[in-house]
Design an enzyme around this catalytic site. Structure first.
Site, mmCIF file in Angstrom:
data_model
loop_
_atom_site.group_PDB
_atom_site.id
_atom_site.type_symbol
_atom_site.label_atom_id
_atom_site.label_comp_id
_atom_site.label_asym_id
_atom_site.label_seq_id
_atom_site.Cartn_x
_atom_site.Cartn_y
_atom_site.Cartn_z
ATOM 1 C CG ASP A 1 -1.870 1.173 1.207
ATOM 2 O OD1 ASP A 1 -2.962 1.015 0.632
ATOM 3 O OD2 ASP A 1 -1.532 2.254 1.729
ATOM 4 C CE LYS B 1 -3.833 4.530 0.248
ATOM 5 N NZ LYS B 1 -2.417 4.474 0.676
ATOM 6 C CE1 TYR C 1 0.316 7.720 2.425
ATOM 7 C CE2 TYR C 1 0.984 5.482 1.924
ATOM 8 C CZ TYR C 1 0.075 6.359 2.461
ATOM 9 O OH TYR C 1 -1.061 5.863 3.044
ATOM 10 C CG HIS D 1 -4.695 9.618 -0.140
ATOM 11 N ND1 HIS D 1 -3.336 9.620 -0.332
ATOM 12 C CD2 HIS D 1 -4.890 9.126 1.099
ATOM 13 C CE1 HIS D 1 -2.745 9.139 0.746
ATOM 14 N NE2 HIS D 1 -3.658 8.839 1.628
#
Ligand code: A2P
Length: 277
Positions: A44, A74, A49, A107
Site C-alpha cells: 500500500d 492513491k 507518500y 486518497h
C-alpha cells in the site's frame, strides 16, 4: 499467508497488506523488499507518500513475480480534476516502474472542493484503458459513496478508512458491507500508540500466547476488515501476518469492540471536513 477477499469486480486481494507510509529512499525500499520476502503480497503506497519509487524498486529487486503482487496507490487531493487525475495515474505507474497498477484509490474525498466525482470518473476511464485493475476510495462517508453511485453508476470495490479498536467504525463498515465494498483499515494498530500496551488486549494476548498486535490484527480479520500494518522491523513484519492459526471468541471480540470511542481518531481527521491537498 495466502487467504484472500473477493472484490466486487471479481479480483481477489490478500486479507492483510503492508503499509509503506514513511518508508522512503533506499532504506525504505529494503524494508518493502523484506516485507515481500516475509510473505506480504499486497503493498500500500500513495502518490502523496513520495515513495512510489522506493516501492517500485523493491518490487523490481524482489524475487516475487510481479503478477503475484497487488500494488495499491492513491490519487492526491491536489489532482482531483479529471485531466490531472488521468495524468497522475500515469505518473504513479511510471514512478512505480510498472505497466499497470492493481488498485488505485482516491486518497480523500475533500468534499469542500467538490471534485471527487470528477476524479472518480477519471479512475473509471483509466480502468477502462487498462492502466488500473481495480478502483476504490479512502475515507469516503456514505454520503460520498452515494454520490459516486448516483452520478457515475459505479461503486468502489474498496474503501480504506481509519480503523482500529479505539475507532472501530461499526456504521461505516456496515454501510460498506451493504454495498459489497471491502473495508481496508489504515493505522490498523492505532499507529503503535498506547493501544499496544492496553491491559484488556494484554490479557487476551496472554490467553492465546500471541502479541497484542496479533490480537488486534486477528480482530480485524474476524470483523472482515483488510488491515495494512506497517513495520520497519522484519520480525514484526512476520509477526503481523502470522495471525491465521488462531481465533478469538465472540466474547473476546465484544471486549475489543467495546474499546471504541466516538473521538477515537488518532489525529482528528474527519473526512467530512478534512482537506488533503
Ligand atoms: P515499527 O515500524 O518499528 O515496527 P500502524 O500500522 O497502525 O500505522 O502502526 C505502525 C506502528 O506500529 C509503527 O510505529 C510500528 O513500528 C509499530 N508496529 C508495527 N507492528 C508492530 C508489532 N507487531 N508490535 C509492536 N509495534 C508494532
Amino acid at each position: 499467508m495466502n487467504e484472500t477477499y473477493l472484490l466486487a469486480d471479481g479480483f481477489f486481494i490478500p486479507k492483510i497488506g503492508f503499509g509503506t507510509f514513511k518508508l522512503r529512499g533506499q532504506n525504505g525500499a529494503r524494508r518493502v523488499e523484506a516485507a515481500l520476502a516475509n510473505g506480504y503480497r499486497l503493498l500500500d503506497t500513495a502518490f502523496k507518500y513520495d515513495n512510489e519509487g522506493a516501492v517500485g524498486a523493491a518490487i523490481k529487486n524482489s524475487s516475487v513475480p510481479r503478477d503475484q503482487i497487488t500494488v495499491t496507490s492513491k490519487l492526491p487531493g491536489c489532482y482531483q480534476r479529471y485531466a490531472d487525475a488521468m495524468i497522475t495515474v500515469q505518473e504513479s505507474i511510471a514512478r512505480l516502474g510498472l505497466d499497470y497498477i492493481d488498485v488505485y484509490l482516491i486518497h480523500w474525498p475533500n468534499p469542500a472542493k467538490n471534485l471527487f466525482v470528477e476524479a472518480w470518473q477519471a479512475l473509471i476511464d483509466a480502468q477502462k484503458a487498462g492502466l488500473i485493475r481495480s478502483i476504490g476510495v479512502c475515507n469516503f462517508l456514505p454520503e460520498h459513496l452515494e454520490r459516486l453511485e448516483k452520478e457515475t453508476g459505479v461503486l468502489p470495490v474498496i474503501n480504506q478508512i481509519e480503523l482500529h479498536p479505539r475507532f472501530n467504525q461499526a456504521a461505516q463498515r456496515a454501510y460498506d458491507r451493504s454495498k459489497n465494498i471491502v473495508t481496508e483499515a489504515w493505522s490498523p494498530l492505532g499507529r503503535g500508540t498506547d493501544l499496544l500496551s492496553n491491559p484488556v488486549l494484554a490479557e487476551i494476548a496472554n490467553q492465546h500466547q500471541k502479541s497484542i498486535a496479533q490480537i488486534v490484527l486477528r480482530w480485524h480479520l474476524q470483523l472482515g476488515n483488510l488491515p495494512i500494518p506497517k513495520s520497519e522491523n522484519s520480525l514484526r513484519q512476520i509477526e503481523n501476518i502470522s495471525v491465521f492459526d488462531f481465533s478469538l471468541s465472540e466474547e473476546e471480540l465484544q471486549l475489543i469492540n467495546a474499546m471504541s470511542m466516538p473521538n477515537g481518531r488518532i489525529n482528528n481527521q474527519d473526512p467530512a471536513v478534512y482537506q488533503e491537498l
